[in-house]
Write a protein that holds these residues in place. Structure first.
Motif, PDB file in Angstrom:
ATOM      1  N   UNK A  68      15.345 -13.345 -11.041  1.00  0.00           N
ATOM      2  CA  UNK A  68      14.087 -13.441 -11.982  1.00  0.00           C
ATOM      3  C   UNK A  68      13.067 -12.406 -11.858  1.00  0.00           C
ATOM      4  N   UNK A  69      13.294 -11.365 -10.961  1.00  0.00           N
ATOM      5  CA  UNK A  69      12.759 -10.037 -10.966  1.00  0.00           C
ATOM      6  C   UNK A  69      11.605 -10.237  -9.903  1.00  0.00           C
ATOM      7  N   UNK A  70      11.122  -9.020  -9.161  1.00  0.00           N
ATOM      8  CA  UNK A  70      10.029  -8.962  -8.231  1.00  0.00           C
ATOM      9  C   UNK A  70       9.339  -8.010  -8.998  1.00  0.00           C
ATOM     10  N   UNK A  71       7.917  -8.308  -9.226  1.00  0.00           N
ATOM     11  CA  UNK A  71       6.998  -7.509  -9.877  1.00  0.00           C
ATOM     12  C   UNK A  71       6.243  -6.818  -8.601  1.00  0.00           C
ATOM     13  N   UNK A  72       6.514  -5.579  -8.290  1.00  0.00           N
ATOM     14  CA  UNK A  72       5.788  -4.885  -7.247  1.00  0.00           C
ATOM     15  C   UNK A  72       4.563  -3.769  -7.616  1.00  0.00           C
ATOM     16  N   UNK A  73       3.726  -4.220  -7.007  1.00  0.00           N
ATOM     17  CA  UNK A  73       2.401  -3.437  -7.372  1.00  0.00           C
ATOM     18  C   UNK A  73       2.271  -2.511  -5.926  1.00  0.00           C
ATOM     19  N   UNK A  74       2.033  -1.303  -6.127  1.00  0.00           N
ATOM     20  CA  UNK A  74       1.660  -0.445  -4.906  1.00  0.00           C
ATOM     21  C   UNK A  74       0.585   0.412  -5.324  1.00  0.00           C
ATOM     22  N   UNK A  75      -0.520   0.026  -4.223  1.00  0.00           N
ATOM     23  CA  UNK A  75      -2.036   0.288  -4.481  1.00  0.00           C
ATOM     24  C   UNK A  75      -2.199   1.631  -3.636  1.00  0.00           C
TER      25      UNK A  75
ATOM     26  N   UNK B  49       6.374   3.624  -0.022  1.00  0.00           N
ATOM     27  CA  UNK B  49       6.046   3.239  -1.397  1.00  0.00           C
ATOM     28  C   UNK B  49       4.977   4.262  -1.905  1.00  0.00           C
ATOM     29  N   UNK B  50       5.268   4.610  -3.300  1.00  0.00           N
ATOM     30  CA  UNK B  50       4.201   5.463  -3.988  1.00  0.00           C
ATOM     31  C   UNK B  50       3.816   4.643  -5.115  1.00  0.00           C
ATOM     32  N   UNK B  51       2.757   5.142  -5.737  1.00  0.00           N
ATOM     33  CA  UNK B  51       2.071   4.393  -6.792  1.00  0.00           C
ATOM     34  C   UNK B  51       2.949   4.236  -8.099  1.00  0.00           C
ATOM     35  N   UNK B  52       3.925   5.406  -8.088  1.00  0.00           N
ATOM     36  CA  UNK B  52       4.762   5.515  -9.388  1.00  0.00           C
ATOM     37  C   UNK B  52       6.002   4.381  -9.382  1.00  0.00           C
TER      38      UNK B  52
ATOM     39  N   UNK C 270       0.901  -1.157   0.014  1.00  0.00           N
ATOM     40  CA  UNK C 270      -0.121   0.083  -0.062  1.00  0.00           C
ATOM     41  C   UNK C 270       0.835   1.286   0.018  1.00  0.00           C
ATOM     42  N   UNK C 271       0.485   2.293  -0.424  1.00  0.00           N
ATOM     43  CA  UNK C 271       0.914   3.805  -0.324  1.00  0.00           C
ATOM     44  C   UNK C 271       1.564   4.061   0.773  1.00  0.00           C
ATOM     45  N   UNK C 272       2.755   4.411   1.053  1.00  0.00           N
ATOM     46  CA  UNK C 272       3.132   4.910   2.328  1.00  0.00           C
ATOM     47  C   UNK C 272       3.888   3.616   2.954  1.00  0.00           C
TER      48      UNK C 272
END
Lengths: 114, 110
Positions: A107-114, A81-84, A14-16
């Protein structure tokens, strides 16, 4: 074969939130790197390290920090963390003994920040 | 402006055909050049270095034109397994700090 291991393949935050991305390599490489990869932009260097306790800013260090307390481990920290910062994060290592330009990637980490 | 520019493609190539594509770099201080290959949803891997005199590695030929600041990759006798994104890479130092292009997608069809 060199193995570069990233702790998570997918991560949702999550954001922040403070986010830690861990990377471990098992080939005694001196150099370690953190990149992010975004469609149309390619890989962009965030931070790199040529030795333990040492770090250098890459092209886009803002909003990130790193830690290299042991030779085999290089951590990327998103303080708030921020959405960008939603992106694919790739860790890599290399050694002057094999050619510093021969990067071995995790192999990478796909990070999604909501 | 990005330091390394590539045509994103895709380049659709019949199996057995030849495909060639370029990338351009803007930093005249760039010393070393490479091609990396990235399969779908995988990490990039070094394909080959690019030398001033041009070099071959099997079906792959890389060329460097310093005067015009571009690098090329040619793939002969394309195989289905050559389908991937090819990343053009430059470096201004010998420490492994690399500048990546966004990649050129190649799709080899039967």
């Amino acid at each position: 074969d060199v193995k570069v291991t990233q702790s998570s393949r997918y991560l949702v935050k999550r954001t922040g939130e403070k986010v830690f991305l861990e990377c471990v390599q098992d080939m005694d490489h001196e150099n370690m790197f953190w990149y992010r990869q975004d469609p149309g932009l390619g890989l962009r260097l965030i931070y790199f390290s040529y030795d333990v306790k040492m770090k250098e800013k890459g092209d886009i260090p803002e909003g990130y920090s790193v830690s290299r307390e042991k030779k085999e481990r290089f951590s990327l920290i998103l303080e708030s963390a921020s959405t960008n910062q939603t992106s694919m994060y790739l860790c890599a290592s290399s050694s002057p003994r094999q050619g510093s330009e021969k990067l071995f990637f995790g192999s990478g980490t796909q990070l999604s920040v909501l | 402006r990005k330091e390394v520019e590539q045509d994103p493609g895709p380049f659709n190539v019949p199996e057995g055909a030849t495909v060639a594509f370029n990338c351009t770099y803007s930093n005249s201080a760039s010393q070393s050049f490479f091609w990396y290959r990235q399969d779908c949803r995988k990490e990039p891997k070094l394909l080959m270095s690019v030398y001033s005199s041009g070099n071959e590695d099997g079906r792959f030929t890389a060329q460097l034109n310093r005067a015009s600041q571009y690098i090329s990759l040619l793939i002969r006798d394309s195989k289905l397994s050559d389908s991937a994104t090819y990343l053009c890479v430059s470096s201004t130092d010998s420490w492994g700090k690399l500048q990546f292009g966004a990649g050129t997608q190649v799709v080899v069809t039967p």
